[in-house]
Write an enzyme that holds these catalytic residues in place. Sequence first.
Site, mmCIF file in Angstrom:
data_model
loop_
_atom_site.group_PDB
_atom_site.id
_atom_site.type_symbol
_atom_site.label_atom_id
_atom_site.label_comp_id
_atom_site.label_asym_id
_atom_site.label_seq_id
_atom_site.Cartn_x
_atom_site.Cartn_y
_atom_site.Cartn_z
ATOM 1 N N ARG A 56 3.106 -1.204 -5.813
ATOM 2 C CA ARG A 56 3.271 0.098 -6.459
ATOM 3 C C ARG A 56 4.642 0.735 -6.186
ATOM 4 O O ARG A 56 5.298 1.225 -7.099
ATOM 5 C CB ARG A 56 2.178 1.055 -5.950
ATOM 6 C CG ARG A 56 2.201 2.425 -6.603
ATOM 7 C CD ARG A 56 1.237 3.382 -5.876
ATOM 8 N NE ARG A 56 -0.026 2.786 -5.570
ATOM 9 C CZ ARG A 56 -1.082 2.783 -6.388
ATOM 10 N NH1 ARG A 56 -1.005 3.381 -7.552
ATOM 11 N NH2 ARG A 56 -2.206 2.203 -6.017
ATOM 12 N N GLU B 219 4.525 -6.244 1.720
ATOM 13 C CA GLU B 219 4.141 -6.713 0.387
ATOM 14 C C GLU B 219 3.887 -5.566 -0.594
ATOM 15 O O GLU B 219 2.777 -5.416 -1.112
ATOM 16 C CB GLU B 219 2.859 -7.545 0.551
ATOM 17 C CG GLU B 219 2.675 -8.649 -0.439
ATOM 18 C CD GLU B 219 1.678 -9.653 0.111
ATOM 19 O OE1 GLU B 219 2.120 -10.706 0.592
ATOM 20 O OE2 GLU B 219 0.464 -9.358 0.093
ATOM 21 N N PRO B 220 4.898 -4.744 -0.853
ATOM 22 C CA PRO B 220 4.669 -3.593 -1.731
ATOM 23 C C PRO B 220 4.577 -3.987 -3.203
ATOM 24 O O PRO B 220 5.305 -4.874 -3.653
ATOM 25 C CB PRO B 220 5.923 -2.739 -1.499
ATOM 26 C CG PRO B 220 6.990 -3.727 -1.153
ATOM 27 C CD PRO B 220 6.298 -4.840 -0.393
ATOM 28 N N GLY C 290 0.781 -1.234 0.000
ATOM 29 C CA GLY C 290 0.000 0.000 0.000
ATOM 30 C C GLY C 290 0.812 1.284 0.000
ATOM 31 O O GLY C 290 0.247 2.375 -0.060
ATOM 32 N N CYS D 103 -14.090 5.149 -27.866
ATOM 33 C CA CYS D 103 -15.363 5.818 -28.154
ATOM 34 C C CYS D 103 -16.180 6.109 -26.887
ATOM 35 O O CYS D 103 -17.356 5.752 -26.810
ATOM 36 C CB CYS D 103 -16.163 4.950 -29.094
ATOM 37 S SG CYS D 103 -16.245 3.254 -28.486
HETATM 38 N N1 LLP Z 1 -0.973 -7.340 -1.089
HETATM 39 C C1 LLP Z 1 -2.248 -7.561 -1.461
HETATM 40 C C2 LLP Z 1 -2.970 -8.682 -0.834
HETATM 41 C C3 LLP Z 1 -2.883 -6.721 -2.389
HETATM 42 O O1 LLP Z 1 -4.146 -6.960 -2.742
HETATM 43 C C4 LLP Z 1 -2.165 -5.652 -2.962
HETATM 44 C C5 LLP Z 1 -2.802 -4.750 -3.936
HETATM 45 C C6 LLP Z 1 -0.818 -5.460 -2.562
HETATM 46 C C7 LLP Z 1 -0.257 -6.318 -1.618
HETATM 47 C C8 LLP Z 1 0.048 -4.371 -3.124
HETATM 48 O O2 LLP Z 1 -0.464 -3.104 -2.902
HETATM 49 P P1 LLP Z 1 0.394 -1.820 -3.362
HETATM 50 O O3 LLP Z 1 1.670 -1.831 -2.581
HETATM 51 O O4 LLP Z 1 0.662 -1.938 -4.816
HETATM 52 O O5 LLP Z 1 -0.476 -0.656 -3.060
HETATM 53 N N2 LLP Z 1 -5.170 -0.955 -9.367
HETATM 54 C C9 LLP Z 1 -5.039 -0.046 -8.247
HETATM 55 C C10 LLP Z 1 -4.293 -0.693 -7.082
HETATM 56 C C11 LLP Z 1 -4.922 -1.970 -6.612
HETATM 57 C C12 LLP Z 1 -4.153 -2.695 -5.517
HETATM 58 C C13 LLP Z 1 -4.698 -4.061 -5.281
HETATM 59 N N3 LLP Z 1 -4.023 -4.819 -4.273
HETATM 60 C C14 LLP Z 1 -4.372 1.228 -8.723
HETATM 61 O O6 LLP Z 1 -4.008 1.322 -9.891
HETATM 62 O O7 LLP Z 1 -4.239 2.165 -7.933
#
Ligand code: LLP
Length: 422
Positions: free
Chosen positions: A280, A277-278, A234, A349
């Site tokens: 992004r 668990e990053p 996150g 479109c």
């Molecule tokens: N762990 C789990 C269980 C997750 O579902 C996710 C993301 C992550 C880790 C990694 O989260 P991050 O570090 O990337 O924030 N499509 C959306 C983001 C959806 C994230 C879904 N789960 C966007 O483009 O903002």
Amino acid sequence: MNNIRSSYTDSLNFYGKEDPQSLAEQFGTPLYVYNENILRERCREFLKLSTHDGFRINYSAKANTNPHLLKIIQEEGCRIDAMSPGELLLDLKAGFTSDKILYVCNNVSDDELKFALSHNLLISVDSLSQIERLCMLNPNGKIMVRFNPGIGAGHSAKVVTGGKETKFGVDPEKLPQVLEILEKYKVRLAGINHHIGSLFMDGADYINAAKVLMDLATRLPHLDELEIIDFGGGFGIPYEKYDEKPRFDLEAFSKLLDATLEEWSKKHNYKGLFYLEPGRYIAAECGLVLGSVFVHKDNSDKYYVGTDLGFNVLARPMLYDSFHDVEIYRKNGSPDDVCIEQTIVGNICESGDIIAKNRSLPLLKEGDTIAMLDAGAYGFVMSSNYTSRLRPAEVLIKADGTAKLIRRKETFEDIFATIIDD
Ligand code: LLP
């Protein structure tokens, strides 16, 4: 070449020995471009967040699954998750071994659980019904359970995954029922996890939720059997590159995290691992997507710039109203051009096909190449064939500055491949 707006990528030497216009000419647009050095740097920043022996980074593959990038992430020392059979196969293709892959799914079929089990993966499930199904499929085995810490965070309600308003996780109040099912099938609780949501710029909620999960761990009858406590991802990045918004304060977060992990594991004699668990944070900034300007037009006093960057290529602006900064490349351009308000659109479109709304930018012209920055995470992986357009190619700028094609553009044969002929 004198560009119009490129100081951000210039400062990072993003394109190495290449330049965006020749990449666009060579590979065509839309084109995803990644930089190996930046990807490695982001992994390293995370890997040193804690000195705790059990600290591990588990990259969340959903952000970007190109195996060439996964391989770099693996070389840096990260582990990885998978949330579907496709992601699992891509993780394996990149060279991750089963012991370094965690299957974090929700609401899946028995066949999918069996597939993950056949690869000897630890599987995280997040409902009593799915816990029972997995136990039936794998009696005497191991399991990971995802709880809902009651705390959520994120850039949009669509990506907040903790708290009462979401489908995720088991309510910690239901721990006795969880343990009862595990006991019935003699399944060992080897891991607990959660994920509060995606894109927050300060770590307070993350640490508070982590404490909820650690507190739950202390209520387990066999804490000594727990191998992994996974706090999810996150971590945000600043998308407003030309406004110089502050970055996530990793230094402050690191101090807080390290102290929290050390103190708790000492107090409870916990010898297992802690996962972050990053997705992004690792992948977003190493990638951008190049597009071409084909049209400029004035409609009802609004200035539109027509490009090949529709929401089939980069879905985030359409889905979440997300902001991605824009760079403009033009041979012999001048960075001193006066700015006017423009809306950059794609070729789909639908009126919602807007990639950058009301931006004050130097006047874009036909023939310009543009880049939408920070598209390395949730960019290509969320692209689609809507209106039967082809998904783009991906290029990696390697550490030596040269470009390597790491995914070819789709062909019409790829689209026709699944259609059954009469
Ligand atoms: N762990 C789990 C269980 C997750 O579902 C996710 C993301 C992550 C880790 C990694 O989260 P991050 O570090 O990337 O924030 N499509 C959306 C983001 C959806 C994230 C879904 N789960 C966007 O483009 O903002």
